[in-house]
Write an enzyme that holds these catalytic residues in place. Structure first.
Site, PDB file in Angstrom:
ATOM      1  N   ASN A  10      47.797  44.031  65.089  1.00 38.27           N
ATOM      2  CA  ASN A  10      48.648  45.016  65.763  1.00 38.27           C
ATOM      3  C   ASN A  10      48.542  44.791  67.270  1.00 38.27           C
ATOM      4  OD1 ASN A  10      49.959  47.222  66.754  1.00 38.27           O
ATOM      5  ND2 ASN A  10      48.554  48.752  65.901  1.00 38.27           N
ATOM      6  N   LYS A  12      50.145  46.207  69.523  1.00 39.25           N
ATOM      7  CA  LYS A  12      50.394  47.462  70.253  1.00 39.25           C
ATOM      8  C   LYS A  12      51.388  47.219  71.398  1.00 39.25           C
ATOM      9  CE  LYS A  12      46.058  49.226  68.544  1.00 39.25           C
ATOM     10  NZ  LYS A  12      44.908  50.105  68.686  1.00 39.25           N
TER      11      LYS A  12
END
Ligand code: G3H
Length: 249
Positions: A10, A12
């Site tokens: 991830n 982000k």
């Protein structure tokens, strides 16, 4: 049923075009176990999804970090599940604790999102996890069970769901759950699925761990019987993500 190890990255809200290209190059050049052994999915910010998809090796896949709760329309700033499908994005992360905490996404809203994304053909990494306060007050299982129930209330087919247990206190803090702490919650979650959803689903659903996973701590965590992989944040932006993928073996 055997559960294939799953490693998600991830990214982000990070990265420039140049940085994204660099990460993808590192992944494309890496020697990792075959797709029969480990499923790898990386999740760049929306704006880089198509670039990453176009550059990334074919045995790795991409995920969006969120999508809207229902069909698109007059929802400024949102991205619909239909759009992701249209772009050939196979996966989406839903219910990450950062969205639950910062954008007030409730258990019910997350459950609705998971169900809608699945209905459109997306595969879902559904995130759950307790805060430090909740852990210290002894309510970890009650919290993650309630989060999982809100998903189970809306979902009948779990084939395309990966459950990510991410204790909030371990995310981005460098304070990883011990292998025993992770295993305990994963075991209890599988038991919860067994008792409340079904034995087959409990046996086949992958429950992955997230929270300060890195190249040094991944092996021991991966050795736990109910830890079926990882959702990695910070370390997924670095070359050590390759070591985390290799912990599948
Ligand atoms: O989605 C990933 C998690 O938030 C973990 O992030 O590995 O930076 O702690 P982290």
């Amino acid at each position: 049923m055997a559960r294939k190890f799953f490693v998600g990255g991830n990214w982000k809200c990070n990265g420039t075009t140049e940085e994204v290209r660099k990460i993808v190059t590192t992944l494309n050049e890496a020697e990792v176990p075959s797709h029969d052994v480990v499923e790898v999915v990386v999740s760049p910010p929306f704006v880089f999804l198509t670039l990453v998809k176009s550059l990334l090796r074919s045995d790795f896949h991409v995920a969006a970090q969120n999508c809207w709760v229902r069909k698109g329309g007059a929802f400024t700033g949102e991205i619909s599940a239909e759009m992701l499908v249209n772009l050939g994005i196979p996966w989406v992360i839903i219910g990450h604790s950062e969205r639950r905490a910062l954008l007030n996404e409730s258990n019910e809203f997350v459950g609705d999102k998971v169900a809608y994304a699945l209905s459109q053909g997306l595969k879902v990494i559904a995130c759950i996890g307790e805060t430090l306060e909740q852990r210290e007050s002894g309510s970890t299982m009650a919290v993650v069970a309630a989060q999982t129930k809100a998903i189970a209330d809306k979902v009948t087919n779990w084939d395309n769901v990966v459950l990510a247990y991410e204790p909030v206190w371990a995310i981005g803090t460098g304070k990883v759950a011990t292998p025993a702490q992770a295993q305990e919650v994963h075991f209890e979650l599988r038991k919860w699925l067994n008792e409340n959803v079904g034995a087959d689903i409990a046996a086949s659903t992958r429950i992955i761990y997230g929270g300060s996973v890195n190249g040094a701590n991944c092996q021991e965590l991966a050795g736990q019987p109910d830890v079926d992989g990882f959702l990695v944040g910070g370390a997924s932006l670095k070359p050590e993500f390759v070591d985390i993928i290799k912990s599948a073996t």
